[in-house]
Design a protein around this motif. Structure first.
Motif, PDB file in Angstrom:
ATOM      1  N   ALA A   1      65.112  45.629  52.993  1.00 21.17           N
ATOM      2  CA  ALA A   1      65.035  46.442  52.396  1.00 21.17           C
ATOM      3  C   ALA A   1      64.520  46.437  53.850  1.00 21.17           C
ATOM      4  O   ALA A   1      65.167  47.853  54.787  1.00 21.17           O
ATOM      5  CB  ALA A   1      64.153  47.074  51.462  1.00 21.17           C
ATOM      6  N   ALA A  11      61.397  51.344  48.906  1.00 24.06           N
ATOM      7  CA  ALA A  11      62.796  51.523  49.981  1.00 24.06           C
ATOM      8  C   ALA A  11      62.820  52.824  51.188  1.00 24.06           C
ATOM      9  O   ALA A  11      63.234  52.325  52.045  1.00 24.06           O
ATOM     10  CB  ALA A  11      63.962  51.342  49.377  1.00 24.06           C
ATOM     11  N   LEU A  51      71.648  49.999  49.971  1.00 26.96           N
ATOM     12  CA  LEU A  51      70.972  48.318  49.462  1.00 26.96           C
ATOM     13  C   LEU A  51      70.946  48.916  48.103  1.00 26.96           C
ATOM     14  O   LEU A  51      70.906  49.879  48.238  1.00 26.96           O
ATOM     15  CB  LEU A  51      69.516  48.627  49.934  1.00 26.96           C
ATOM     16  CG  LEU A  51      68.353  47.612  49.388  1.00 26.96           C
ATOM     17  CD1 LEU A  51      69.449  45.836  49.448  1.00 26.96           C
ATOM     18  CD2 LEU A  51      67.412  47.538  48.941  1.00 26.96           C
ATOM     19  N   VAL A  84      64.941  52.896  54.089  1.00 30.43           N
ATOM     20  CA  VAL A  84      66.352  52.708  53.895  1.00 30.43           C
ATOM     21  C   VAL A  84      66.874  53.965  53.586  1.00 30.43           C
ATOM     22  O   VAL A  84      65.913  55.040  52.855  1.00 30.43           O
ATOM     23  CB  VAL A  84      66.343  52.330  52.386  1.00 30.43           C
ATOM     24  CG1 VAL A  84      67.544  51.921  52.008  1.00 30.43           C
ATOM     25  CG2 VAL A  84      65.814  50.188  52.869  1.00 30.43           C
TER      26      VAL A  84
END
Length: 328
Positions: A322, A42, A25, A47
């Motif tokens: 996210a 995140a 991301l 993530v």
């Protein structure tokens, strides 16, 4: 949205990795404190990789990543990219070393020459033979980080230094046209194309990278393909927001030349065609977006670098994106 096994016809070692490990991301760096908060959030939603670019007048990206390294534990931190001309390669290596001390094994250092309008117009630094300059720059940074000692006498730099310790930080380079992909295949640990249409990557750029790597007795480094994502099922709104966000790139010579190579020449004044805009942005329902990610990862792209295109509510859509990536 679980997707633990994405097949890839190229036989790349990345094919065996879960999709979540292959999708990163992009985090906005216009405000350092907010960027750190975004990175922490995140990581909490799953993530595995964030990327940050160094925009000309934004706070320093490597400083932000150093700050983000402390409150996080596992998320990988990448730069895509840090411009080379304004920063001496020894300084770059030492900054990367500091982040590695704080977050061992989590930094991927993406660097590149940026663009003449920025480097010459803003910094007043002449851009001469940018790929040769980048080759020399990578050689210095790698010697410092990987061997701990730099003894370099080149056309652009003369550097002699011994670093306090080594850190085998992957060094990726920006790539737009074939020559840059060939250079990545020869010297880099990854290629970072930005706004390159997928057919151009698959048919032209990636073959050039792989052929170059083979000629130099190397395994092909990963291509981390930049994709735009609008969390909206209103396609026209997504296209309109995308054009507004990226229209300046059509006026930059390096990008205009790449778009022409890809079969999407820009019009007078650098206006990007509707077909080009349409080819660059993914939108739709969360399931449709995940399906497109899977298609791209199966097509021959090693990783994805995902940039949000806000449509209605930037903060809400950023959180949705996210979470979507964290649940792949």
């Amino acid at each position: 949205m679980q997707n633990e096994h994405v097949m890839q016809p190229s036989g790349s070692p990345f094919a065996s990795k879960p999709a979540r490990e292959r999708v990163g991301l992009v985090v906005d760096g216009s405000n350092a404190a907010q960027a750190v908060q975004t990175i922490v959030a995140a990581e909490k939603v799953g993530v595995r990789q964030i990327w940050m670019t160094q925009s000309p007048l934004n706070p320093d990206t490597l400083s932000i990543l150093a700050a983000a390294a402390i409150p996080t534990t596992s998320i990988r931190l990448g730069t895509a990219i840090i411009p080379t001309y304004p920063r001496h390669p020894l300084t770059m290596a030492l900054q990367a070393l500091a982040i590695n001390d704080l977050a061992p094994g989590r930094l991927r250092l993406g660097i590149g020459p940026s663009h003449r309008p920025t480097i010459e117009g803003m910094y007043g630094i002449p851009v001469v033979k940018p790929l040769e300059h980048l080759r020399e720059y990578v050689e210095i940074v790698r010697a410092g980080l990987w061997q701990g000692k730099i003894e370099h006498q080149g056309n652009f730099f003369h550097v002699n230094a011994t670093l306090p310790r080594t850190a085998e930080i992957p060094i990726l380079i920006s790539t737009l046209r074939v020559g840059a992909f060939q250079l990545a295949g020869e010297i880099a640990d990854g290629a970072l194309p930005w706004l390159c249409p997928v057919p151009y990557l698959l048919k032209t750029a990636i073959p050039a990278l792989r052929q170059s790597a083979a000629r130099h007795g190397r395994s092909a480094p990963p291509v981390v393909a930049h994709v735009l994502v609008a969390m909206s099922d209103d396609r026209q709104a997504a296209l309109s927001a995308t054009r507004k966000q990226i229209e300046r790139y059509g006026k930059l010579p390096f990008y205009a030349n790449m778009f022409a190579d890809a079969g999407f020449p820009v019009g007078p004044g650098g206006v990007m065609s509707e077909d080009l805009i349409n080819s660059l942005v993914i939108s739709g329902t969360p399931d449709a977006i995940v399906a497109r990610f899977n298609e791209l990862l199966s097509s021959g792209l090693d990783e994805l670098l995902v940039l949000q295109v806000p449509v209605k509510d930037a903060a809400s859509e950023r959180a949705q994106l996210a979470q979507l990536i964290g649940q792949l």
